[in-house]
Design an enzyme around this catalytic site. Structure first.
Site, PDB file in Angstrom:
ATOM      1  N   ASP A 144       0.606  -1.141  -0.035  1.00 30.48           N
ATOM      2  CA  ASP A 144       0.491  -0.297   0.072  1.00 30.48           C
ATOM      3  C   ASP A 144       0.663   1.434   0.098  1.00 30.48           C
ATOM      4  OD1 ASP A 144      -1.943   1.694   0.183  1.00 30.48           O
ATOM      5  OD2 ASP A 144      -2.086   1.949   2.585  1.00 30.48           O
ATOM      6  N   ASN A 157      -0.155   4.443   0.022  1.00 27.95           N
ATOM      7  CA  ASN A 157      -0.604   5.997   0.332  1.00 27.95           C
ATOM      8  C   ASN A 157      -1.392   5.686   1.894  1.00 27.95           C
ATOM      9  OD1 ASN A 157      -2.801   4.140  -0.333  1.00 27.95           O
ATOM     10  ND2 ASN A 157      -3.757   5.663  -1.493  1.00 27.95           N
ATOM     11  N   ASP A 217      -4.585   3.831   2.661  1.00 30.19           N
ATOM     12  CA  ASP A 217      -5.309   3.964   3.022  1.00 30.19           C
ATOM     13  C   ASP A 217      -5.477   2.179   3.299  1.00 30.19           C
ATOM     14  OD1 ASP A 217      -4.894   2.438  -0.007  1.00 30.19           O
ATOM     15  OD2 ASP A 217      -6.466   3.558  -0.282  1.00 30.19           O
ATOM     16  N   ASP A 255      -1.726  -1.663  -4.489  1.00 27.73           N
ATOM     17  CA  ASP A 255      -2.550  -0.315  -4.980  1.00 27.73           C
ATOM     18  C   ASP A 255      -1.390  -0.562  -5.880  1.00 27.73           C
ATOM     19  OD1 ASP A 255      -0.335   1.204  -3.714  1.00 27.73           O
ATOM     20  OD2 ASP A 255      -1.961   2.264  -2.560  1.00 27.73           O
ATOM     21  N   ASP A 310      -9.755 -16.144 -15.946  1.00 33.26           N
ATOM     22  CA  ASP A 310     -10.809 -16.816 -14.352  1.00 33.26           C
ATOM     23  C   ASP A 310     -12.380 -17.261 -15.039  1.00 33.26           C
ATOM     24  OD1 ASP A 310     -11.247 -16.551 -11.810  1.00 33.26           O
ATOM     25  OD2 ASP A 310     -13.251 -15.616 -12.351  1.00 33.26           O
ATOM     26  N   GLU A 347      -7.825 -21.317 -16.229  1.00 38.03           N
ATOM     27  CA  GLU A 347      -8.468 -21.347 -14.867  1.00 38.03           C
ATOM     28  C   GLU A 347      -9.330 -23.131 -15.055  1.00 38.03           C
ATOM     29  OE1 GLU A 347      -9.920 -20.219 -10.074  1.00 38.03           O
ATOM     30  OE2 GLU A 347     -10.848 -19.437 -11.787  1.00 38.03           O
TER      31      GLU A 347
END
Length: 535
Positions: free
Chosen positions: A34, A36, A38, A42, A213, A276
């Site tokens: 992360d 930033n 939060d 990201d 997926d 998958e």
């Protein structure tokens, strides 16, 4: 790496497509890094950590979904195929990840979800608005039975009927997963065209391939026939488990769509397509999806991902299922949908031994291999309390389903930092208490750590064409011992694994080039493996 090994690696890299035998590192963006504060990982966080990934010795990264989404299923409910959700950053941030990865010699694979979208996708909003609009048949709609009940008995993977009534249309829509994940009607050529346009968008931005997926859920039986009941003795924790899934998925026309996708990716050069495939008929579908040179490059199933134990027969079984000429397999011991392998296969007493054993085994299998973030650290499953659960499947089926959240907890970077260095804010899932001592900073400084051993295993794989591209022959697979041989161009490598708690006698077959565990005076220790070059 020795100079002659480096030259060998270069030959390996250029004599075959890059993905054939590659080691791929799966990144779950919400939980990797992360940037930033939060509490959610990201894209800038990923870019900042790519040196670490490169140093592992992998060939590529696979990014789980980062697309615009209401996050009911954390990105697998896509609301815009061609944009980045603000929680992860921007399209420019994605471009930075691709540029940084390529500068480090890493390929970039991204998820594609073609079975369904979010109910917040513009396509679905238009489709549900009436029965006459241009996208009215872009999703799977059907009338109620005369008594008002759903069109068929199909059940959702996440529990309950796979049909939801929509008052605006006066019809039911199909969702094999969450109610908020309506199934696309991929039988419709216009929907296929739109999906391929989205794939083209990311290929134009430089991605090197796709992991697709739940592709066997992409087409249904148009006759909406009822699924028959599952045989007696089937393990049942969800309503989905009570049926044989003959008609809600796995339609033979899926292959035609995959051929269209392959033609598209081939137009961009050396791109990689990986399916998958789960379910009762996974093997036959994986073979069908990868047959010949006109379909997908590879596929993987759940043979290892849900296995309760790592046994010689399990490895022998999957190897026999993928003989040469049956398509190119890929293998994963862990991912974001399955409990951590170390928690399934090991006890507290043998955890370190099995962590090394399974890493060496993965590095010596025929096929392409996938490591899930934190697997190189030996991370165990985290017991996430009910009040902190985020996974909709775990919440719906609690406590009978082992939560996927326990394998999605934040990556531990720094042992003495808040949130173990993942974020400066409270993380979206709790960090694992047992992960502190396994954090990257502790293992970086310990030459005997699993992290360092993982790097050695991947270097071994890269240095020997027989391991990366060669054939695989099972020589022995009994209750305790697994022995197989990898061979290519006259080079033969013998791989011997003791998957039991007892020491076993071992007669050397040649020059030892890798060891997990103990080998002493002709005895191979419990949960140990040795790799030997025999010619």
């Amino acid at each position: 790496m020795l100079a002659d090994e480096a030259r060998t690696e270069n030959r390996v890299a250029t004599s075959q497509p890059w993905w054939r035998g590659a080691a791929i590192y799966q990144i779950y963006p919400r939980s990797f890094a992360d940037s930033n504060g939060d509490g959610v990982g990201d894209l800038p966080g990923i870019a900042a950590k790519l040196d670490y990934v490169r140093d592992l010795g992998v060939d590529a990264i696979w990014l789980s979904p980062f697309f615009t989404s209401p996050m009911r299923d954390f990105g697998y409910d896509v609301a815009d195929y061609c944009d980045v959700d603000p929680v992860f950053g921007t399209l420019e941030d994605f471009d930075d990840v691709v540029e940084r990865a390529h500068s480090l010699g890493l390929k970039v694979i991204i998820d594609q979800v073609y079975s369904h979208t979010s109910d917040q996708h513009g396509w679905f909003k238009e489709s549900r608005s009436s029965r006459e609009n241009p996208k009215s048949d872009w999703y799977v709609w059907a009338n109620a039975k005369p008594d008002g009940s759903p069109p068929s008995n199909w059940q959702s993977v996440f529990g309950g009927p796979a049909w939801t009534w929509d008052g605006r249309r006066g019809q039911y829509y199909l969702h094999n997963f969450l109610t908020e994940q309506p199934d696309l009607n991929l039988h419709n050529p216009a929907v296929q065209d739109a999906i391929l346009d989205a794939a083209r968008f990311w290929l134009d931005r430089g991605v090197d391939g796709f992991r697709i997926d739940a592709i066997n859920f992409a087409m249904h039986d148009p006759e909406l026939r009822d699924n028959p009941p599952a045989p007696n003795g089937t393990k049942r924790t969800r309503s989905f488990d009570f049926q044989q899934h003959l008609y809600n998925q796995s339609h033979p026309d899926i292959v035609g769509f995959l051929e269209r996708l392959r033609r598209l990716t081939d137009g961009y050069g050396d791109r990689f397509t990986l399916a998958e495939v789960g379910g009762d008929h996974a093997l036959s579908e994986m073979r069908a999806f990868t047959e010949g040179d006109a379909r997908l490059n590879s596929a993987y199933g759940f043979d290892f991902l849900y296995a309760e134990a790592l046994t010689p027969e399990l490895v022998a079984h999957v190897a026999r299922d993928w003989p040469e000429g049956a398509g190119w397999p890929s293998w994963a011991f862990e991912n974001h949908d399955a409990p951590r392998a170390i928690s399934r296969w090991a006890t507290d007493e043998n955890r370190d031994q099995i962590a090394r054993l399974k890493m060496l085994l993965l590095a010596t299998l025929r096929g392409s291999i996938i490591l899930y973030q934190g697997e190189e650290l030996g991370l165990p499953q985290v017991d996430v309390p009910f009040e902190r659960l985020q996974d909709p499947e775990a919440i719906a089926n609690w406590p009978n389903t082992l939560s996927r959240d326990g394998a999605r907890t934040p990556m531990p970077w720094t042992s003495n930092a808040p949130q173990l260095g993942f974020s400066t804010g409270e993380s979206w899932l709790p960090v694992g208490d047992a992960h502190r001592e396994l954090a990257v900073d502790r293992q970086e400084s310990n030459r005997g750590s699993l992290l360092q051993f993982t790097r050695d295993c991947l270097k071994l794989r890269h240095s020997h064409p027989a391991l990366r591209h060669g054939s695989m022959k099972i020589l022995r697979a009994d209750e305790q011992l697994l022995v197989f041989e990898r061979a290519k161009n006259g080079s033969h490598i013998r791989c011997t694994f003791n998957l039991s708690e007892k020491e076993l006698s071992h007669a050397s077959a040649g020059k030892g080039i890798a060891l997990a565990g103990h080998l002493d005076a002709g005895t191979l220790g419990a949960y140990s493996g040795v790799v030997e070059e025999i010619s």
